[in-house]
Design a protein around this motif. Structure first.
Motif, PDB file in Angstrom:
ATOM      1  N   GLY A 244       1.204  -1.265   0.069  1.00 18.21           N
ATOM      2  CA  GLY A 244       0.213  -0.123  -0.165  1.00 18.21           C
ATOM      3  C   GLY A 244       1.232   1.090  -0.171  1.00 18.21           C
ATOM      4  N   SER A 245       1.704   1.291   1.040  1.00 17.11           N
ATOM      5  CA  SER A 245       3.405   2.298   0.452  1.00 17.11           C
ATOM      6  C   SER A 245       3.365   2.582  -0.652  1.00 17.11           C
ATOM      7  N   TYR A 246       3.721   1.877  -1.065  1.00 18.47           N
ATOM      8  CA  TYR A 246       4.901   1.386  -2.207  1.00 18.47           C
ATOM      9  C   TYR A 246       3.823   2.227  -3.595  1.00 18.47           C
ATOM     10  N   LEU A 247       2.214   1.903  -3.139  1.00 23.56           N
ATOM     11  CA  LEU A 247       1.915   2.049  -4.484  1.00 23.56           C
ATOM     12  C   LEU A 247       0.347   3.475  -4.487  1.00 23.56           C
ATOM     13  N   PHE A 248       1.433   4.370  -3.012  1.00 18.08           N
ATOM     14  CA  PHE A 248       0.240   5.178  -2.568  1.00 18.08           C
ATOM     15  C   PHE A 248       1.370   6.005  -3.381  1.00 18.08           C
TER      16      PHE A 248
ATOM     17  N   SER B  22       7.195   1.414 -17.897  1.00 16.98           N
ATOM     18  CA  SER B  22       7.910   2.289 -16.160  1.00 16.98           C
ATOM     19  C   SER B  22       7.339   0.607 -15.507  1.00 16.98           C
ATOM     20  N   TRP B  23       8.607   0.082 -15.004  1.00 18.46           N
ATOM     21  CA  TRP B  23       8.613  -0.737 -14.860  1.00 18.46           C
ATOM     22  C   TRP B  23       8.300  -0.484 -12.838  1.00 18.46           C
ATOM     23  N   THR B  24       8.324   1.078 -12.857  1.00 21.42           N
ATOM     24  CA  THR B  24       7.807   1.262 -11.030  1.00 21.42           C
ATOM     25  C   THR B  24       6.244   1.351 -10.776  1.00 21.42           C
TER      26      THR B  24
ATOM     27  N   ALA C 228      10.235   3.317  -3.326  1.00 23.79           N
ATOM     28  CA  ALA C 228       8.965   3.901  -4.227  1.00 23.79           C
ATOM     29  C   ALA C 228       9.841   4.319  -5.031  1.00 23.79           C
ATOM     30  N   MET C 229      10.817   5.813  -3.877  1.00 23.39           N
ATOM     31  CA  MET C 229      11.418   6.399  -4.413  1.00 23.39           C
ATOM     32  C   MET C 229      12.726   6.428  -5.579  1.00 23.39           C
ATOM     33  N   ILE C 230      13.207   5.059  -4.326  1.00 19.98           N
ATOM     34  CA  ILE C 230      14.728   4.348  -5.498  1.00 19.98           C
ATOM     35  C   ILE C 230      14.056   4.100  -6.561  1.00 19.98           C
ATOM     36  N   SER C 231      13.436   3.067  -6.173  1.00 19.11           N
ATOM     37  CA  SER C 231      12.882   2.585  -7.539  1.00 19.11           C
ATOM     38  C   SER C 231      12.050   3.145  -9.280  1.00 19.11           C
ATOM     39  N   GLU C 232      12.248   4.800  -8.646  1.00 18.36           N
ATOM     40  CA  GLU C 232      11.603   5.815  -9.674  1.00 18.36           C
ATOM     41  C   GLU C 232      12.802   6.423 -10.018  1.00 18.36           C
TER      42      GLU C 232
END
Length: 246
Positions: free
Chosen positions: A38-42, A132-134, A239-243
Motif C-alpha cells: 500500500g505504501s509503495y502504491l501510494f 514504466s517498471w515502477t 518507491a522513490m529509489i525505484s523511480e
C-alpha cells in the motif's frame, strides 16, 4: 509490453492458485506485506502519476475532479468486492450471501484490474516511449494478494471447482486486456492525449483509495505500531529509489 502482459497474467494467476495449497495468511507478516504494498502504491501515485498528469494538462482543477471521481468510483466498486483488492478476504459465509456474489465480486475486481492495465500503455503525453517498471511493480504488489484473497472467497462459495479457476483466470487477464486495448486505441488514434490524461487521473484516484484503505484496515482501533510505521517509510523510500533508478 510483452513482459508486462506476461508478468500481470502469470503472477496474478500464481497468487490465486497459491490459495489452493496454503491456508489464509492472517499473521502479522502478511499484514506488514500488505502495508508495504500500500505504501509503495501510494508513493508511486504521488511521485509518478499525479505530477505527470498535472504537467500534461492545463486545467488542474479538472484533473483534481477526475482524481476524486476515481477515488469515489473505487469506493463504489468495493460495495461489490468487499475489499478483496486489498488482499483481505474477510468473512464470506455462503448462507449469508447471494448465489451471484462470487460473480459480482469477480466482475467488480475485473473492472478495476482492466483500468489498472491501461496506465501501463504509456501514451506519449504521459510516459514517453519507455516502459514504466515502477508502476508495474506497484500493480503487481497489490494484485498478487488480491488474487489470493479472491480465490479464498471463491472457495467459500465454489470450493476447488473449475468455475472458481475460470473466474480467477478472468481476473488474471483483465489487466493485460486493459493494457492491450489501451495500446490499440492509442495506435488507432481513438484515444486522444486528453483522454489518456483523464483516464490516468481516474486510475490514480483508484490507487489512492486502495492504498489508504490498506493503511486503515491494518490499524484496528487506529493503533499504529512501530513496525507498521517503519514499513510505511520503507515502502515510500523503495518507491522513490525505484523511480530514480528505473
Amino acid at each position: 509490453m510483452v513482459i508486462s502482459i506476461l508478468s500481470l497474467f502469470i503472477l496474478t494467476l500464481a497468487g490465486g492458485l497459491a490459495s489452493l495449497f496454503f491456508s489464509k495468511p492472517a499473521g502479522a507478516s502478511y499484514k506488514l506485506a500488505l502495508v508495504f504494498a500500500g505504501s509503495y502504491l501510494f508513493s508511486i501515485t504521488i511521485i509518478h502519476i499525479l505530477p505527470e498528469i498535472m504537467q500534461s494538462s492545463t486545467d488542474g482543477k479538472h484533473i483534481g475532479m477526475l482524481v476524486l471521481a476515481g477515488f469515489l468510483m473505487q469506493h463504489f466498486l468495493e460495495f461489490f468486492t468487499t475489499g478483496v483488492e486489498h488482499g483481505h478476504s474477510h468473512d464470506h459465509s455462503p448462507e449469508n450471501q447471494s448465489g451471484l456474489a462470487p460473480y459480482s465480486i469477480t466482475i467488480a475486481l475485473c473492472v478495476h484490474a482492466f483500468l489498472e492495465g491501461t496506465v501501463l500503455a504509456h501514451p506519449g503525453v504521459i510516459h514517453g516511449e519507455h516502459e514504466s517498471w515502477t508502476l508495474l511493480v506497484g500493480i503487481l504488489l497489490h494484485k498478487i494478494p488480491a488474487a489470493f484473497a479472491l480465490m479464498s472467497v471463491l472457495g467459500y462459495f465454489m470450493g476447488k471447482s473449475k468455475k472458481a479457476i475460470l473466474l480467477l483466470v478472468l481476473f488474471a487477464i483483465a489487466s493485460p486486456l486493459g493494457l492491450i486495448v489501451s495500446n490499440i486505441l492509442k495506435d488507432q488514434l481513438l484515444l486522444s492525449e486528453s483522454g489518456s490524461v483523464a483516464l490516468f487521473a481516474i486510475v490514480s484516484g483508484n490507487f489512492l483509495h486502495i492504498s489508504t484503505t490498506i493503511f486503515f484496515e491494518s490499524s484496528p482501533k487506529h493503533h499504529h505500531g512501530w513496525k507498521k510505521n517503519l514499513t510505511i517509510i520503507i515502502g515510500g523510500i523503495v518507491a522513490m529509489i525505484s523511480e530514480a533508478l528505473m
